[in-house]
Design a protein around this motif. Structure first.
Motif, PDB file in Angstrom:
ATOM      1  N   UNK A  91     -37.899 -57.964 -41.816  1.00 15.62           N
ATOM      2  CA  UNK A  91     -39.202 -57.787 -42.455  1.00 15.62           C
ATOM      3  C   UNK A  91     -39.359 -56.419 -43.081  1.00 15.62           C
ATOM      4  N   UNK A  92     -38.637 -55.434 -42.527  1.00 14.52           N
ATOM      5  CA  UNK A  92     -38.753 -54.076 -43.043  1.00 14.52           C
ATOM      6  C   UNK A  92     -37.790 -53.826 -44.196  1.00 14.52           C
ATOM      7  N   UNK A  93     -37.094 -54.851 -44.616  1.00 10.97           N
ATOM      8  CA  UNK A  93     -36.127 -54.689 -45.694  1.00 10.97           C
ATOM      9  C   UNK A  93     -36.759 -54.275 -47.006  1.00 10.97           C
ATOM     10  N   UNK A  94     -38.058 -54.591 -47.157  1.00 13.64           N
ATOM     11  CA  UNK A  94     -38.738 -54.266 -48.416  1.00 13.64           C
ATOM     12  C   UNK A  94     -39.474 -52.934 -48.361  1.00 13.64           C
ATOM     13  N   UNK A  95     -39.393 -52.223 -47.218  1.00 12.51           N
ATOM     14  CA  UNK A  95     -40.108 -50.946 -47.099  1.00 12.51           C
ATOM     15  C   UNK A  95     -39.536 -49.936 -48.078  1.00 12.51           C
ATOM     16  N   UNK A  96     -40.397 -49.313 -48.843  1.00 12.12           N
ATOM     17  CA  UNK A  96     -39.952 -48.354 -49.845  1.00 12.12           C
ATOM     18  C   UNK A  96     -39.688 -47.010 -49.225  1.00 12.12           C
ATOM     19  N   UNK A  97     -38.733 -46.288 -49.762  1.00 12.35           N
ATOM     20  CA  UNK A  97     -38.414 -44.952 -49.307  1.00 12.35           C
ATOM     21  C   UNK A  97     -39.267 -43.965 -50.097  1.00 12.35           C
ATOM     22  N   UNK A  98     -40.272 -43.395 -49.448  1.00 14.77           N
ATOM     23  CA  UNK A  98     -41.160 -42.447 -50.090  1.00 14.77           C
ATOM     24  C   UNK A  98     -40.811 -41.054 -49.606  1.00 14.77           C
ATOM     25  N   UNK A  99     -40.605 -40.147 -50.491  1.00 16.29           N
ATOM     26  CA  UNK A  99     -40.289 -38.778 -50.118  1.00 16.29           C
ATOM     27  C   UNK A  99     -41.290 -37.844 -50.771  1.00 16.29           C
ATOM     28  N   UNK A 100     -41.252 -36.585 -50.377  1.00 12.18           N
ATOM     29  CA  UNK A 100     -42.183 -35.619 -50.939  1.00 12.18           C
ATOM     30  C   UNK A 100     -41.923 -35.391 -52.422  1.00 12.18           C
ATOM     31  N   UNK A 101     -40.716 -35.731 -52.893  1.00  8.30           N
ATOM     32  CA  UNK A 101     -40.424 -35.585 -54.307  1.00  8.30           C
ATOM     33  C   UNK A 101     -41.298 -36.502 -55.155  1.00  8.30           C
ATOM     34  N   UNK A 102     -41.816 -37.572 -54.531  1.00  6.27           N
ATOM     35  CA  UNK A 102     -42.635 -38.524 -55.264  1.00  6.27           C
ATOM     36  C   UNK A 102     -43.995 -37.956 -55.646  1.00  6.27           C
ATOM     37  N   UNK A 103     -44.357 -36.806 -55.090  1.00  5.17           N
ATOM     38  CA  UNK A 103     -45.675 -36.265 -55.421  1.00  5.17           C
ATOM     39  C   UNK A 103     -45.582 -35.227 -56.538  1.00  5.17           C
ATOM     40  N   UNK A 257     -43.160 -42.096 -42.272  1.00 10.62           N
ATOM     41  CA  UNK A 257     -41.769 -41.713 -41.985  1.00 10.62           C
ATOM     42  C   UNK A 257     -41.389 -40.447 -42.734  1.00 10.62           C
ATOM     43  N   UNK A 258     -41.801 -40.359 -44.002  1.00 10.45           N
ATOM     44  CA  UNK A 258     -41.472 -39.185 -44.804  1.00 10.45           C
ATOM     45  C   UNK A 258     -42.134 -37.929 -44.261  1.00 10.45           C
ATOM     46  N   UNK A 259     -43.362 -38.068 -43.759  1.00 14.12           N
ATOM     47  CA  UNK A 259     -44.105 -36.925 -43.236  1.00 14.12           C
ATOM     48  C   UNK A 259     -43.867 -36.698 -41.740  1.00 14.12           C
ATOM     49  N   UNK A 260     -43.045 -37.583 -41.142  1.00 13.57           N
ATOM     50  CA  UNK A 260     -42.703 -37.461 -39.716  1.00 13.57           C
ATOM     51  C   UNK A 260     -43.950 -37.487 -38.827  1.00 13.57           C
ATOM     52  N   UNK A 261     -44.826 -38.455 -39.112  1.00 14.73           N
ATOM     53  CA  UNK A 261     -46.002 -38.690 -38.273  1.00 14.73           C
ATOM     54  C   UNK A 261     -45.957 -40.140 -37.809  1.00 14.73           C
ATOM     55  N   UNK A 262     -46.586 -40.470 -36.681  1.00 15.30           N
ATOM     56  CA  UNK A 262     -46.543 -41.849 -36.168  1.00 15.30           C
ATOM     57  C   UNK A 262     -47.229 -42.840 -37.113  1.00 15.30           C
ATOM     58  N   UNK A 263     -46.670 -44.032 -37.179  1.00 21.44           N
ATOM     59  CA  UNK A 263     -47.296 -45.150 -37.879  1.00 21.44           C
ATOM     60  C   UNK A 263     -47.674 -46.191 -36.836  1.00 21.44           C
ATOM     61  N   UNK A 264     -48.928 -46.596 -36.833  1.00 20.97           N
ATOM     62  CA  UNK A 264     -49.428 -47.545 -35.841  1.00 20.97           C
ATOM     63  C   UNK A 264     -49.783 -48.849 -36.538  1.00 20.97           C
ATOM     64  N   UNK A 265     -49.044 -49.901 -36.224  1.00 20.35           N
ATOM     65  CA  UNK A 265     -49.300 -51.201 -36.825  1.00 20.35           C
ATOM     66  C   UNK A 265     -50.305 -51.977 -35.981  1.00 20.35           C
ATOM     67  N   UNK A 266     -51.309 -52.536 -36.652  1.00 21.16           N
ATOM     68  CA  UNK A 266     -52.338 -53.300 -35.952  1.00 21.16           C
ATOM     69  C   UNK A 266     -52.006 -54.787 -35.878  1.00 21.16           C
ATOM     70  N   UNK A 267     -50.801 -55.165 -36.312  1.00 19.96           N
ATOM     71  CA  UNK A 267     -50.442 -56.579 -36.327  1.00 19.96           C
ATOM     72  C   UNK A 267     -50.504 -57.209 -34.941  1.00 19.96           C
ATOM     73  N   UNK A 268     -50.204 -56.399 -33.928  1.00 14.73           N
ATOM     74  CA  UNK A 268     -50.156 -56.941 -32.576  1.00 14.73           C
ATOM     75  C   UNK A 268     -51.203 -56.313 -31.656  1.00 14.73           C
TER      76      UNK A 268
END
Length: 321
Positions: A91-103, A257-268
């Motif tokens: 499911x995570x195969x479509x997750x985009x790689x976002x880096x600080x260069x994108x800003x 992930x790019x900012x190295x902060x937790x991601x909390x999914x509400x799916x479950x």
């Protein structure tokens, strides 16, 4: 009848009763999130130790059979975990790689802070006595979050830090920074649960790059505000399993992930067990450990309450034609 063996078998049955339910729940969830493999392995190790003790003592009876049954059920959890982990990876195969260069080329703060609504103007003009104490944890969310009674939950679950609910219907990634500048620069919160995006569905659908830039700029701003501040990004509620919202959440996760902060999914969130968290923290306190709850634990407590006690508040942007 040997009552010692009977009581031991009863104990094992009681301990093992929840595992079949856990297997079914995990299988239906189709995700390994919220499941602790080390904990399952620890339980398996305990059952193996019990079996070895029985064998070495020559106690070949029905109690030993109960040990084997419990062990088999717990090991089934391992196989379900492996299967769910594979599903998560897929499911995570479509997750985009976002880096600080994108800003690069990011608009100025004046450009980002636009489109304030009347209700947001009301919010930033709060009375001075409502300004947060220093080193607090702040919940910043939307309509449903606003109804979470954080103070009573904090008291019930023995939070050893102040927590404030500063959620509003009107938050968006392009406007929320103004609230922080008006109210939080002086208080410097110790932790922030950021649950925004439900008002940005149209923006994301039309220009996901602008959404990413605004969200990244916000996280960068919060980090600069207080370098020791803990920040956690919370996924947007996906009421109708909408593909756009799902893709937005993958962007938010990539930003986390790019900012190295937790991601909390509400799916479950409905599967979370805040009482277990409460018991673990109380045990730590009893051992003399003064620790601050991880933001993941705080989120589990708040959103478990929300999913079980607050009626769904569905933004218009989530509805499909």
């Amino acid at each position: 009848m040997n009552y010692v063996h009977l009581f031991e078998a009863t104990m094992l049955v009681c301990f093992g009763f929840s595992w079949p339910l856990n297997v079914v729940k995990a299988y239906r969830a189709r995700t390994a999130k919220g499941t602790s493999l080390p904990f399952i392995i620890l339980i398996i190790t305990g059952y193996i130790a019990g079996i070895m003790a029985k064998i070495l003592n020559g106690q070949f009876n029905y109690v030993l059979a109960v040990y084997f049954i419990n062990l088999a059920i717990v090991m089934t959890n391992v196989f379900v975990y492996i299967r769910n982990k594979a599903l998560d990876k897929k499911n995570e195969g479509t997750v985009l790689k976002v880096t600080k260069l994108d800003i690069n080329g990011l608009e100025t703060k004046e450009d980002i802070m636009t489109n304030y609504t009347n209700s947001f103007d009301d919010l930033i003009n709060r009375k001075p006595q409502e300004i947060e104490k220093k080193n607090a944890v702040i919940l910043m969310g939307g309509a449903r979050d606003k109804m979470i009674p954080v103070e009573s939950l904090a008291k019930s679950f023995n939070f050893n830090f102040p927590i404030y609910n500063r959620s509003e219907d009107s938050y968006s990634v392009s406007s929320i920074q103004n609230y922080f500048q008006s109210h939080l620069e002086s208080s410097k919160p110790e932790g922030i649960l950021l649950h925004i995006g439900e008002n940005d569905i149209s923006m994301f659908k039309n220009d996901s790059t602008s959404f990413d830039r605004c969200y990244l700029a916000l996280v960068e701003y919060l980090k600069a505000l207080n370098k020791k501040c803990r920040i956690a990004l919370v996924s947007v509620d996906n009421f109708n399993n909408d593909k756009t919202v799902k893709l937005m959440n993958s962007h938010i996760k990539a930003i986390a992930d790019a900012e190295k902060v937790p991601f909390i999914s509400l799916e479950n969130a409905k599967l979370w067990n805040p009482e277990a968290t409460k018991a673990a923290i109380e045990f730590a306190y009893s051992m003399g450990l003064s620790i601050r709850k991880p933001l993941q634990d705080v989120a589990e407590i708040l959103y478990s309450y929300a999913y079980n006690n607050i009626q769904t508040v569905e933004p218009q942007t989530h509805k499909t034609a």
